[in-house]
Design a protein around this motif. Structure first.
Motif, mmCIF file in Angstrom:
data_model
loop_
_atom_site.group_PDB
_atom_site.id
_atom_site.type_symbol
_atom_site.label_atom_id
_atom_site.label_comp_id
_atom_site.label_asym_id
_atom_site.label_seq_id
_atom_site.Cartn_x
_atom_site.Cartn_y
_atom_site.Cartn_z
ATOM 1 N N VAL A 53 0.837 -1.206 0.000
ATOM 2 C CA VAL A 53 0.000 0.000 0.000
ATOM 3 C C VAL A 53 0.869 1.252 0.000
ATOM 4 O O VAL A 53 0.619 2.209 -0.746
ATOM 5 C CB VAL A 53 -0.962 -0.007 1.211
ATOM 6 N N SER A 54 1.922 1.256 0.802
ATOM 7 C CA SER A 54 2.832 2.401 0.861
ATOM 8 C C SER A 54 3.530 2.626 -0.482
ATOM 9 O O SER A 54 3.643 3.759 -0.951
ATOM 10 C CB SER A 54 3.865 2.183 1.964
ATOM 11 N N ALA A 55 4.001 1.558 -1.096
ATOM 12 C CA ALA A 55 4.686 1.678 -2.385
ATOM 13 C C ALA A 55 3.750 2.251 -3.454
ATOM 14 O O ALA A 55 4.151 3.112 -4.247
ATOM 15 C CB ALA A 55 5.229 0.320 -2.827
ATOM 16 N N ILE A 56 2.518 1.791 -3.464
ATOM 17 C CA ILE A 56 1.535 2.315 -4.420
ATOM 18 C C ILE A 56 1.285 3.791 -4.156
ATOM 19 O O ILE A 56 1.254 4.608 -5.087
ATOM 20 C CB ILE A 56 0.227 1.501 -4.364
ATOM 21 N N GLY A 57 1.137 4.160 -2.881
ATOM 22 C CA GLY A 57 0.911 5.562 -2.527
ATOM 23 C C GLY A 57 2.057 6.458 -2.961
ATOM 24 O O GLY A 57 1.840 7.541 -3.537
ATOM 25 N N TYR A 58 3.296 6.041 -2.697
ATOM 26 C CA TYR A 58 4.454 6.830 -3.127
ATOM 27 C C TYR A 58 4.514 6.940 -4.641
ATOM 28 O O TYR A 58 4.805 8.002 -5.194
ATOM 29 C CB TYR A 58 5.760 6.211 -2.599
ATOM 30 N N ARG A 59 4.234 5.851 -5.320
ATOM 31 C CA ARG A 59 4.284 5.875 -6.790
ATOM 32 C C ARG A 59 3.252 6.850 -7.358
ATOM 33 O O ARG A 59 3.548 7.633 -8.262
ATOM 34 C CB ARG A 59 4.057 4.477 -7.339
ATOM 35 N N LEU A 60 2.038 6.819 -6.820
ATOM 36 C CA LEU A 60 0.998 7.744 -7.280
ATOM 37 C C LEU A 60 1.359 9.189 -6.962
ATOM 38 O O LEU A 60 1.174 10.080 -7.803
ATOM 39 C CB LEU A 60 -0.354 7.384 -6.650
ATOM 40 N N ALA A 61 1.884 9.428 -5.769
ATOM 41 C CA ALA A 61 2.271 10.794 -5.391
ATOM 42 C C ALA A 61 3.420 11.297 -6.256
ATOM 43 O O ALA A 61 3.427 12.461 -6.666
ATOM 44 C CB ALA A 61 2.645 10.842 -3.915
ATOM 45 N N ARG A 62 4.389 10.443 -6.549
ATOM 46 C CA ARG A 62 5.510 10.854 -7.420
ATOM 47 C C ARG A 62 5.008 11.175 -8.828
ATOM 48 O O ARG A 62 5.437 12.143 -9.438
ATOM 49 C CB ARG A 62 6.565 9.765 -7.483
ATOM 50 N N ARG A 63 4.108 10.345 -9.342
ATOM 51 C CA ARG A 63 3.577 10.577 -10.684
ATOM 52 C C ARG A 63 2.806 11.896 -10.726
ATOM 53 O O ARG A 63 2.903 12.662 -11.676
ATOM 54 C CB ARG A 63 2.664 9.428 -11.105
ATOM 55 N N ARG A 64 2.054 12.171 -9.674
ATOM 56 C CA ARG A 64 1.254 13.397 -9.602
ATOM 57 C C ARG A 64 2.140 14.623 -9.395
ATOM 58 O O ARG A 64 1.786 15.726 -9.772
ATOM 59 C CB ARG A 64 0.247 13.256 -8.457
ATOM 60 N N GLY A 65 3.282 14.423 -8.735
ATOM 61 C CA GLY A 65 4.200 15.530 -8.493
ATOM 62 C C GLY A 65 4.076 16.135 -7.109
ATOM 63 O O GLY A 65 4.982 16.812 -6.649
ATOM 64 N N ARG A 66 2.968 15.920 -6.454
ATOM 65 C CA ARG A 66 2.784 16.406 -5.083
ATOM 66 C C ARG A 66 1.631 15.642 -4.444
ATOM 67 O O ARG A 66 0.758 15.128 -5.131
ATOM 68 C CB ARG A 66 2.546 17.896 -5.036
ATOM 69 N N PRO A 67 1.608 15.607 -3.111
ATOM 70 C CA PRO A 67 0.508 14.925 -2.430
ATOM 71 C C PRO A 67 -0.800 15.707 -2.585
ATOM 72 O O PRO A 67 -0.793 16.879 -2.977
ATOM 73 C CB PRO A 67 0.938 14.909 -0.959
ATOM 74 N N LEU A 68 -1.887 15.080 -2.257
ATOM 75 C CA LEU A 68 -3.189 15.743 -2.370
ATOM 76 C C LEU A 68 -3.347 16.909 -1.398
ATOM 77 O O LEU A 68 -3.914 17.939 -1.752
ATOM 78 C CB LEU A 68 -4.326 14.737 -2.117
ATOM 79 N N LEU A 69 -2.845 16.767 -0.169
ATOM 80 C CA LEU A 69 -3.099 17.769 0.861
ATOM 81 C C LEU A 69 -1.834 18.438 1.403
ATOM 82 O O LEU A 69 -1.821 18.920 2.526
ATOM 83 C CB LEU A 69 -3.887 17.138 2.010
ATOM 84 N N ALA A 70 -0.787 18.474 0.618
ATOM 85 C CA ALA A 70 0.459 19.127 1.032
ATOM 86 C C ALA A 70 1.057 19.852 -0.168
ATOM 87 O O ALA A 70 0.811 19.474 -1.317
ATOM 88 C CB ALA A 70 1.440 18.111 1.590
ATOM 89 N N PRO A 71 1.835 20.882 0.098
ATOM 90 C CA PRO A 71 2.395 21.658 -1.021
ATOM 91 C C PRO A 71 3.457 20.913 -1.814
ATOM 92 O O PRO A 71 3.640 21.158 -2.999
ATOM 93 C CB PRO A 71 2.992 22.894 -0.342
ATOM 94 N N ARG A 72 4.180 19.987 -1.154
ATOM 95 C CA ARG A 72 5.227 19.252 -1.884
ATOM 96 C C ARG A 72 5.408 17.860 -1.287
ATOM 97 O O ARG A 72 5.065 17.611 -0.141
ATOM 98 C CB ARG A 72 6.537 20.026 -1.874
ATOM 99 N N LEU A 73 5.950 16.981 -2.088
ATOM 100 C CA LEU A 73 6.229 15.619 -1.674
ATOM 101 C C LEU A 73 7.596 15.585 -1.006
ATOM 102 O O LEU A 73 8.577 16.048 -1.586
ATOM 103 C CB LEU A 73 6.203 14.691 -2.888
ATOM 104 N N GLU A 74 7.662 15.078 0.195
ATOM 105 C CA GLU A 74 8.927 15.015 0.917
ATOM 106 C C GLU A 74 9.324 13.562 1.120
ATOM 107 O O GLU A 74 8.758 12.861 1.947
ATOM 108 C CB GLU A 74 8.806 15.726 2.263
ATOM 109 N N ILE A 75 10.289 13.116 0.329
ATOM 110 C CA ILE A 75 10.796 11.756 0.415
ATOM 111 C C ILE A 75 12.219 11.834 0.943
ATOM 112 O O ILE A 75 13.039 12.566 0.387
ATOM 113 C CB ILE A 75 10.759 11.058 -0.963
ATOM 114 N N PRO A 76 12.527 11.106 2.022
ATOM 115 C CA PRO A 76 13.894 11.153 2.564
ATOM 116 C C PRO A 76 14.905 10.730 1.517
ATOM 117 O O PRO A 76 14.679 9.803 0.738
ATOM 118 C CB PRO A 76 13.853 10.140 3.718
#
Length: 149
Positions: A53-76
């Motif tokens: 589930v986490s891997a799918i979520g990260y993949r979708l967020a990366r493809r979208r370019g940002r999360p739904l409810l945050a200004p930017r995606l923060e991946i360590p």
């Protein structure tokens, strides 16, 4: 408001998932960790499902370019192992093996059956407060990776 409501809904779903899966049951967790005795591998499926589930979520967020409810995606992006990370992982593992609880499940069962989890949660909070008193390695200047000293 949407961010707070979604955080509440996700937290509620996570807590329910911990209860339903058995991750908030110390006896089940200790049986999972007992690989030389009566091992219960069922929690491995729970953990594998969480990774999927986490891997799918990260993949979708990366493809979208940002999360739904945050200004930017923060991946360590750190890949090094420092002593604080290793020590923290060891303390986490020891606590998990001794109590059969980790922070999420402990807070979950604290709301359902407070007595068994209260000591663990008190020790967890004390550890967090102690951690804040330990000087941060990030505060010390370090040489860039690959630089000769």
């Amino acid at each position: 408001m949407a961010k707070t409501a979604s955080a509440f809904a996700i937290g509620l779903l996570f807590g329910l998932g911990l209860l339903v899966s058995g991750m908030a049951n110390p006896a089940k967790v200790l049986a999972f960790l007992d690989v030389t005795g009566r091992w219960d591998p069922s929690l491995a499926l729970v953990m594998a499902s969480a990774l999927v589930v986490s891997a799918i979520g990260y993949r979708l967020a990366r493809r979208r370019g940002r999360p739904l409810l945050a200004p930017r995606l923060e991946i360590p992006n750190r890949r090094d192992l420092d002593p604080k990370l290793v020590a923290g992982a060891a303390v986490f593992g020891i606590g998990w093996a001794l109590a059969g609880l980790c922070p999420g499940p402990a807070l979950t069962i604290l709301t359902v059956v407070p007595a068994p989890a209260a000591t663990f949660v008190a020790a967890m909070v004390a550890g967090m407060l102690l951690f804040r008193r330990v000087p941060s390695a990030a505060a010390k200047p370090t040489a860039p990776q690959g630089a000769d000293a």
